[in-house]
Design an enzyme around this catalytic site. Structure first.
Site, short mmCIF file in Angstrom:
data_model
loop_
_atom_site.label_atom_id
_atom_site.label_comp_id
_atom_site.label_asym_id
_atom_site.label_seq_id
_atom_site.Cartn_x
_atom_site.Cartn_y
_atom_site.Cartn_z
N GLY A 58 -20.54 -22.75 -10.86
CA GLY A 58 -21.91 -23.07 -11.20
C GLY A 58 -22.10 -23.82 -12.47
O GLY A 58 -23.31 -23.61 -12.80
N ALA A 59 -21.62 -24.76 -12.84
CA ALA A 59 -21.63 -25.11 -14.42
C ALA A 59 -22.28 -26.36 -14.35
O ALA A 59 -22.39 -26.70 -15.80
CB ALA A 59 -20.16 -25.15 -15.11
N ASN A 60 -22.87 -26.87 -13.44
CA ASN A 60 -23.73 -28.18 -13.58
C ASN A 60 -25.16 -28.02 -13.92
O ASN A 60 -25.66 -28.83 -14.33
CB ASN A 60 -23.43 -29.07 -12.45
N SER A 113 -28.65 -9.98 -10.94
CA SER A 113 -30.22 -10.12 -10.98
C SER A 113 -30.79 -8.76 -10.71
O SER A 113 -30.48 -7.89 -10.24
CB SER A 113 -30.58 -10.96 -9.94
N TYR A 129 -30.46 -12.51 -0.70
CA TYR A 129 -30.12 -12.88 -2.03
C TYR A 129 -29.96 -11.58 -2.72
O TYR A 129 -29.03 -11.11 -3.62
CB TYR A 129 -31.41 -13.59 -2.66
N1 LIG Z 1 -32.85 -18.50 -12.40
C1 LIG Z 1 -33.30 -17.18 -12.40
O1 LIG Z 1 -34.49 -16.61 -12.51
C2 LIG Z 1 -32.12 -16.07 -12.03
C3 LIG Z 1 -32.63 -14.45 -12.24
C4 LIG Z 1 -31.83 -13.56 -11.83
C5 LIG Z 1 -30.30 -14.35 -11.52
N2 LIG Z 1 -30.04 -15.46 -11.29
C6 LIG Z 1 -28.38 -15.89 -11.07
O2 LIG Z 1 -28.05 -16.86 -11.77
C7 LIG Z 1 -27.09 -17.77 -11.59
C8 LIG Z 1 -27.04 -19.17 -11.56
O3 LIG Z 1 -28.47 -19.55 -11.08
P1 LIG Z 1 -29.44 -20.70 -11.81
O4 LIG Z 1 -30.68 -19.71 -11.87
O5 LIG Z 1 -28.86 -21.15 -13.02
O6 LIG Z 1 -29.69 -21.70 -10.55
P2 LIG Z 1 -29.10 -23.10 -10.25
O7 LIG Z 1 -29.67 -24.06 -11.34
O8 LIG Z 1 -29.46 -23.47 -8.82
O9 LIG Z 1 -27.39 -23.07 -10.54
C9 LIG Z 1 -26.65 -22.62 -9.52
C10 LIG Z 1 -25.30 -23.39 -9.57
O10 LIG Z 1 -24.74 -22.64 -8.39
C11 LIG Z 1 -23.78 -23.87 -7.88
N3 LIG Z 1 -23.56 -23.61 -6.20
C12 LIG Z 1 -24.41 -23.41 -5.37
N4 LIG Z 1 -23.81 -23.42 -4.15
C13 LIG Z 1 -22.45 -23.67 -4.35
C14 LIG Z 1 -21.56 -23.83 -3.77
N5 LIG Z 1 -21.27 -23.52 -2.30
N6 LIG Z 1 -20.24 -24.21 -4.58
C15 LIG Z 1 -20.07 -24.27 -5.71
N7 LIG Z 1 -21.13 -24.16 -6.48
C16 LIG Z 1 -22.56 -23.86 -5.88
C17 LIG Z 1 -24.82 -24.99 -7.93
O11 LIG Z 1 -24.37 -26.32 -7.62
P3 LIG Z 1 -25.37 -27.37 -6.89
O12 LIG Z 1 -26.07 -28.03 -7.98
O13 LIG Z 1 -24.37 -28.42 -6.54
O14 LIG Z 1 -26.21 -26.55 -5.96
C18 LIG Z 1 -25.57 -24.78 -9.40
O15 LIG Z 1 -24.40 -25.45 -10.16
C19 LIG Z 1 -27.09 -17.36 -10.18
O16 LIG Z 1 -26.02 -16.26 -9.74
C20 LIG Z 1 -28.55 -16.69 -9.66
O17 LIG Z 1 -28.50 -15.58 -8.69
C21 LIG Z 1 -31.00 -16.62 -11.83
#
Ligand SMILES: NC(=O)c1ccc[n+]([C@@H]2O[C@H](COP(=O)([O-])OP(=O)(O)OC[C@H]3O[C@@H](n4cnc5c(N)ncnc54)[C@H](OP(=O)(O)O)[C@@H]3O)[C@@H](O)[C@H]2O)c1
Length: 289
Positions: free
Chosen positions: A10-12, A138, A167
């Site tokens: 999920g590095a993008n 989380s 979730y």
């Molecule tokens: N943001 C918060 O407040 C928060 C809080 C606690 C934990 N987290 C955790 O942090 C982590 C990263 O999330 P983020 O907040 O940075 O959100 P994000 O910007 O939406 O990043 C999520 C990443 O996961 C990828 N992904 C989703 N479905 C996928 C699939 N089927 N195959 C491959 N890649 C996939 C997305 O790709 P696409 O762009 O192609 O969808 C994106 O690169 C998650 O595990 C989340 O639960 C976030």
């Protein structure tokens, strides 16, 4: 970290992008795992703008598809005999029930099962390098409802669906997986921990129209920047193995997770069910050199 090889899923975008960027700044090779070629290419471009000499690789895989995860695992395993770091970060939140091609509930499939499978497939490579596995969990795990009786049905999407519960369950699964991995491997062989990256303004909440997402989108201006999550990941790559192994962190601070996250029977059951559902029980990865 100059000679190290790191993989970030999920590095993008969001936490994953910031983590990949910071690892690239440290030197070494960073493998970005992304679902979409265009988004992946764009992430490489954005990192290279800031780190012109970055040694980056891009792997495309839909982590909702266990066949693609297997393909990814095989490729990583054959190309990198020693793997120093795996950041299991990719994550989704879905308001409504969605099933994957393998018949799993999408949130648990992407957030837990895919990372469980990927970690196993590259385990020999991680062990060869005395590597590290960081699982992005989380604080939401504290609201999880998973128990021994409902585990398999929840992963198969056969329990009553609530997006926030799914979730939270998946984030609990990240910690249970971490604990069980830590129980099975000594910190000298492989160090692992789980962490909450902060409440951050990322895209994870943008992809649904429902009250939880709308609330999160409204609060975005006061949420932390995704870089906060990247900094926490980087910190956890630099701590000594004994300071992180089997532990849970809220950003850089160690915290006790919920009681459910400390349930060793639940952790063991999740491990066994995940082995079976991902096909690892019948087809374990062969040891690489
Ligand atoms: N943001 C918060 O407040 C928060 C809080 C606690 C934990 N987290 C955790 O942090 C982590 C990263 O999330 P983020 O907040 O940075 O959100 P994000 O910007 O939406 O990043 C999520 C990443 O996961 C990828 N992904 C989703 N479905 C996928 C699939 N089927 N195959 C491959 N890649 C996939 C997305 O790709 P696409 O762009 O192609 O969808 C994106 O690169 C998650 O595990 C989340 O639960 C976030």
């Amino acid at each position: 970290m100059k000679d190290q090889i790191s993989v970030v899923t999920g590095a993008n975008s969001g936490v994953g992008f910031e983590t990949a960027l910071m690892l690239a700044e440290e030197g070494g090779t960073v493998v970005l795992v992304c679902r979409d070629q265009e988004k992946g290419d764009d992430a490489l471009r954005r990192i290279r703008t800031q780190v012109p000499n970055a040694d980056l690789r891009l792997e495309i895989a839909d982590l909702a598809n266990m066949g693609e995860v297997r393909e990814l695992g095989r490729k990583l395993s054959s190309e990198h005999p020693g793997l120093h770091l795996l950041v299991n970060n990719a994550g989704v939140y879905r308001a409504g029930l969605e099933k994957t091609v393998d018949g799993f509930e999408r949130t648990l499939a992407v957030n837990h099962l895919s990372h469980f499978l990927l970690t196993h497939l590259v385990l020999p490579n991680l062990l060869a390098a005395r590597g590290r596995v960081l699982n992005v969990s989380s604080e939401a795990h504290r609201r999880a409802g998973l128990d021994v009786e409902s585990l398999e049905a929840a992963i198969r999407g056969e329990t009553r669906y609530n997006g926030w519960v799914a979730y939270s369950d998946s984030k609990l699964a990240n910690i249970l997986f971490t604990k069980e991995l830590a129980r099975r491997y000594r910190q000298e062989e492989l160090a692992t921990c789980a962490f909450h990256p902060g409440v951050l303004s990322t895209r994870i909440w943008n992809k649904n129209l429902n009250p939880v997402s709308l609330l999160m989108v409204l609060f975005k201006p006061v949420m932390g920047k995704p870089a906060v999550g990247g900094e926490a990941a980087l910190f956890l790559t630099q701590e000594p193995p004994e300071a992180i192994h089997g532990r849970y962190f809220n950003k850089k601070r160690e915290r006790d997770p919920s009681r459910r996250a400390d349930d060793s029977r639940l952790a063991e059951d999740l491990w066994e069910i995940s082995l079976r559902l991902t096909g690892l029980a019948e087809d374990p990865p062969s040891r690489s050199g």
